[in-house]
Design a protein around this motif. Structure first.
Motif, PDB file in Angstrom:
ATOM      1  N   HIS A  34       3.271   0.083  -6.196  1.00 49.82           N
ATOM      2  CA  HIS A  34       2.466  -0.316  -7.327  1.00 49.82           C
ATOM      3  C   HIS A  34       3.423  -0.780  -8.349  1.00 49.82           C
ATOM      4  O   HIS A  34       4.070  -0.124  -9.238  1.00 49.82           O
ATOM      5  CB  HIS A  34       1.503   0.878  -8.022  1.00 49.82           C
ATOM      6  CG  HIS A  34       0.409   0.212  -8.690  1.00 49.82           C
ATOM      7  ND1 HIS A  34      -0.879  -0.215  -8.062  1.00 49.82           N
ATOM      8  CD2 HIS A  34       0.291   0.125 -10.044  1.00 49.82           C
ATOM      9  CE1 HIS A  34      -1.544  -0.698  -9.118  1.00 49.82           C
ATOM     10  NE2 HIS A  34      -0.776  -0.512 -10.392  1.00 49.82           N
ATOM     11  N   THR A  59       5.147  -9.400  -9.949  1.00 52.85           N
ATOM     12  CA  THR A  59       5.694  -8.518  -9.195  1.00 52.85           C
ATOM     13  C   THR A  59       6.082  -9.106  -8.135  1.00 52.85           C
ATOM     14  O   THR A  59       5.785 -10.147  -7.408  1.00 52.85           O
ATOM     15  CB  THR A  59       4.692  -7.375  -8.849  1.00 52.85           C
ATOM     16  OG1 THR A  59       5.396  -6.139  -8.048  1.00 52.85           O
ATOM     17  CG2 THR A  59       3.531  -7.955  -8.083  1.00 52.85           C
ATOM     18  N   ASP A  86       2.078  -4.468  -2.477  1.00 51.28           N
ATOM     19  CA  ASP A  86       2.032  -4.288  -3.788  1.00 51.28           C
ATOM     20  C   ASP A  86       0.387  -3.960  -4.199  1.00 51.28           C
ATOM     21  O   ASP A  86      -0.331  -4.841  -4.118  1.00 51.28           O
ATOM     22  CB  ASP A  86       2.473  -5.115  -4.774  1.00 51.28           C
ATOM     23  CG  ASP A  86       2.710  -4.376  -6.190  1.00 51.28           C
ATOM     24  OD1 ASP A  86       1.870  -3.646  -6.731  1.00 51.28           O
ATOM     25  OD2 ASP A  86       3.894  -4.501  -6.714  1.00 51.28           O
ATOM     26  N   THR A  87       0.025  -2.812  -4.172  1.00 50.63           N
ATOM     27  CA  THR A  87      -1.352  -2.506  -4.674  1.00 50.63           C
ATOM     28  C   THR A  87      -2.016  -3.064  -5.843  1.00 50.63           C
ATOM     29  O   THR A  87      -3.186  -3.398  -5.978  1.00 50.63           O
ATOM     30  CB  THR A  87      -1.761  -0.911  -4.835  1.00 50.63           C
ATOM     31  OG1 THR A  87      -0.890  -0.288  -5.783  1.00 50.63           O
ATOM     32  CG2 THR A  87      -1.441  -0.100  -3.396  1.00 50.63           C
ATOM     33  N   MET A  88      -1.173  -3.497  -6.734  1.00 45.70           N
ATOM     34  CA  MET A  88      -1.480  -3.775  -7.969  1.00 45.70           C
ATOM     35  C   MET A  88      -2.187  -5.362  -7.696  1.00 45.70           C
ATOM     36  O   MET A  88      -3.082  -5.511  -8.538  1.00 45.70           O
ATOM     37  CB  MET A  88      -0.199  -4.174  -8.977  1.00 45.70           C
ATOM     38  CG  MET A  88      -0.553  -4.644 -10.306  1.00 45.70           C
ATOM     39  SD  MET A  88       0.775  -4.907 -11.453  1.00 45.70           S
ATOM     40  CE  MET A  88       1.170  -6.448 -10.802  1.00 45.70           C
ATOM     41  N   ARG A  96      -5.011  -3.009 -13.291  1.00 46.24           N
ATOM     42  CA  ARG A  96      -3.757  -3.241 -12.541  1.00 46.24           C
ATOM     43  C   ARG A  96      -2.561  -2.262 -13.095  1.00 46.24           C
ATOM     44  O   ARG A  96      -1.837  -2.020 -12.425  1.00 46.24           O
ATOM     45  CB  ARG A  96      -3.267  -4.385 -13.157  1.00 46.24           C
ATOM     46  CG  ARG A  96      -3.956  -5.490 -12.340  1.00 46.24           C
ATOM     47  CD  ARG A  96      -3.188  -7.022 -12.101  1.00 46.24           C
ATOM     48  NE  ARG A  96      -4.037  -7.753 -11.242  1.00 46.24           N
ATOM     49  CZ  ARG A  96      -4.085  -8.929 -11.647  1.00 46.24           C
ATOM     50  NH1 ARG A  96      -3.766  -9.511 -12.651  1.00 46.24           N
ATOM     51  NH2 ARG A  96      -4.927  -9.753 -10.745  1.00 46.24           N
ATOM     52  N   LEU A  98      -1.538   1.742 -13.105  1.00 48.45           N
ATOM     53  CA  LEU A  98      -1.878   2.781 -12.008  1.00 48.45           C
ATOM     54  C   LEU A  98      -2.548   3.699 -12.540  1.00 48.45           C
ATOM     55  O   LEU A  98      -3.848   4.353 -12.058  1.00 48.45           O
ATOM     56  CB  LEU A  98      -0.357   3.461 -11.599  1.00 48.45           C
ATOM     57  CG  LEU A  98      -0.366   4.456 -10.289  1.00 48.45           C
ATOM     58  CD1 LEU A  98      -1.122   3.586  -9.227  1.00 48.45           C
ATOM     59  CD2 LEU A  98       0.889   4.942  -9.945  1.00 48.45           C
ATOM     60  N   ALA A 101      -6.149   2.329 -12.325  1.00 48.37           N
ATOM     61  CA  ALA A 101      -6.451   2.332 -10.849  1.00 48.37           C
ATOM     62  C   ALA A 101      -6.773   3.665 -10.200  1.00 48.37           C
ATOM     63  O   ALA A 101      -7.892   3.572  -9.268  1.00 48.37           O
ATOM     64  CB  ALA A 101      -5.206   1.501 -10.102  1.00 48.37           C
ATOM     65  N   ASP A 140       2.954   9.988  -8.111  1.00 46.12           N
ATOM     66  CA  ASP A 140       2.600   8.581  -8.044  1.00 46.12           C
ATOM     67  C   ASP A 140       2.615   7.815  -6.617  1.00 46.12           C
ATOM     68  O   ASP A 140       1.915   6.870  -6.552  1.00 46.12           O
ATOM     69  CB  ASP A 140       3.514   7.930  -9.052  1.00 46.12           C
ATOM     70  CG  ASP A 140       3.066   8.034 -10.648  1.00 46.12           C
ATOM     71  OD1 ASP A 140       1.988   8.751 -10.942  1.00 46.12           O
ATOM     72  OD2 ASP A 140       3.784   7.083 -11.554  1.00 46.12           O
ATOM     73  N   THR A 144      -0.410   5.953  -4.855  1.00 50.22           N
ATOM     74  CA  THR A 144      -0.313   4.381  -4.582  1.00 50.22           C
ATOM     75  C   THR A 144      -0.696   4.469  -2.910  1.00 50.22           C
ATOM     76  O   THR A 144      -1.314   3.385  -2.711  1.00 50.22           O
ATOM     77  CB  THR A 144       1.101   4.128  -4.553  1.00 50.22           C
ATOM     78  OG1 THR A 144       1.444   4.160  -6.170  1.00 50.22           O
ATOM     79  CG2 THR A 144       1.466   2.653  -4.191  1.00 50.22           C
ATOM     80  N   LEU A 147      -4.474   4.861  -2.960  1.00 50.08           N
ATOM     81  CA  LEU A 147      -5.049   3.328  -3.280  1.00 50.08           C
ATOM     82  C   LEU A 147      -4.998   2.295  -2.138  1.00 50.08           C
ATOM     83  O   LEU A 147      -5.787   1.546  -2.142  1.00 50.08           O
ATOM     84  CB  LEU A 147      -4.403   3.149  -4.513  1.00 50.08           C
ATOM     85  CG  LEU A 147      -4.993   2.080  -5.465  1.00 50.08           C
ATOM     86  CD1 LEU A 147      -6.272   2.138  -5.914  1.00 50.08           C
ATOM     87  CD2 LEU A 147      -4.096   1.652  -6.516  1.00 50.08           C
ATOM     88  N   PHE A 148      -3.547   2.238  -1.796  1.00 52.56           N
ATOM     89  CA  PHE A 148      -3.436   1.247  -0.747  1.00 52.56           C
ATOM     90  C   PHE A 148      -4.645   1.420   0.480  1.00 52.56           C
ATOM     91  O   PHE A 148      -5.138   0.295   0.909  1.00 52.56           O
ATOM     92  CB  PHE A 148      -2.184   1.108   0.074  1.00 52.56           C
ATOM     93  CG  PHE A 148      -1.656   0.284   0.871  1.00 52.56           C
ATOM     94  CD1 PHE A 148      -1.556  -0.947   0.571  1.00 52.56           C
ATOM     95  CD2 PHE A 148      -1.776   0.744   2.218  1.00 52.56           C
ATOM     96  CE1 PHE A 148      -1.231  -1.859   1.796  1.00 52.56           C
ATOM     97  CE2 PHE A 148      -1.531  -0.370   3.319  1.00 52.56           C
ATOM     98  CZ  PHE A 148      -1.316  -1.560   3.119  1.00 52.56           C
TER      99      PHE A 148
END
Length: 167
Positions: A34, A59, A86-88, A96, A98, A101, A140, A144, A147-148
């Protein structure tokens, strides 16, 4: 305190995943982050991979897999393909960070609290409270990953596909 090469990071990942060095050749690796630019800045040999990366929303990612050749300390050669996701970049601007998110995830995946001083001085936190630093970093990473997975599932559901990985 020591910057690692991408090869050392990959060897660590393979070891944790139970992959022996003799089995590495031919693997396809997807590094998920992220805001990968932050992790990228910590690599000792970032100049080697930088020419293969694309910049999107400040990124670094790959649009296409990179053929990566690297060696170990005994000078054995390894070949893999590597992608950086990148999940962002899959999120709207309002989500965006974390922290924001995590509102898409279950409560147990919310960011751990740190004081402003701890956030601004992560190296001090590492020296003063290594356990807290490691718990924060690992949490974290889990956020991530979750989230992905969730973003891929949502995008696949919306688009009626099961196998597409969205970038």
């Amino acid at each position: 305190e020591e910057r690692l090469t991408l090869a050392k990071v990959l060897f660590f990942i393979f070891a944790v995943g139970g992959v022996k060095k003799s089995e590495i050749n031919g693997y396809h690796v997807i590094l998920i982050a992220h805001f990968f630019s932050a992790e990228f800045s910590m690599l000792k040999d970032r100049e080697v991979i930088f020419p293969f990366l694309e910049i999107l929303y400040k990124t670094l990612i790959t649009f296409n897999p990179i053929k990566l050749n690297f060696s170990d300390d005994e000078e054995n050669e390894y070949n893999i393909t590597l992608e950086i996701a990148d999940t962002m970049i899959l999120l709207p601007p309002s989500h965006r960070s974390l922290y924001n998110a995590t509102s898409l995830l279950d409560c147990k995946y919310h960011k751990k609290d740190l004081t402003t001083s701890e956030k601004e001085n992560m190296l001090n936190l590492l020296h003063e409270n290594k356990t807290k630093f490691e718990e924060y970093a690992i949490h974290d990473a889990v956020i991530t990953l979750m989230l992905f997975i969730k973003l891929q599932y949502i995008l696949n559901s919306i688009n009626g596909t099961e196998t597409t990985r969205y970038k």
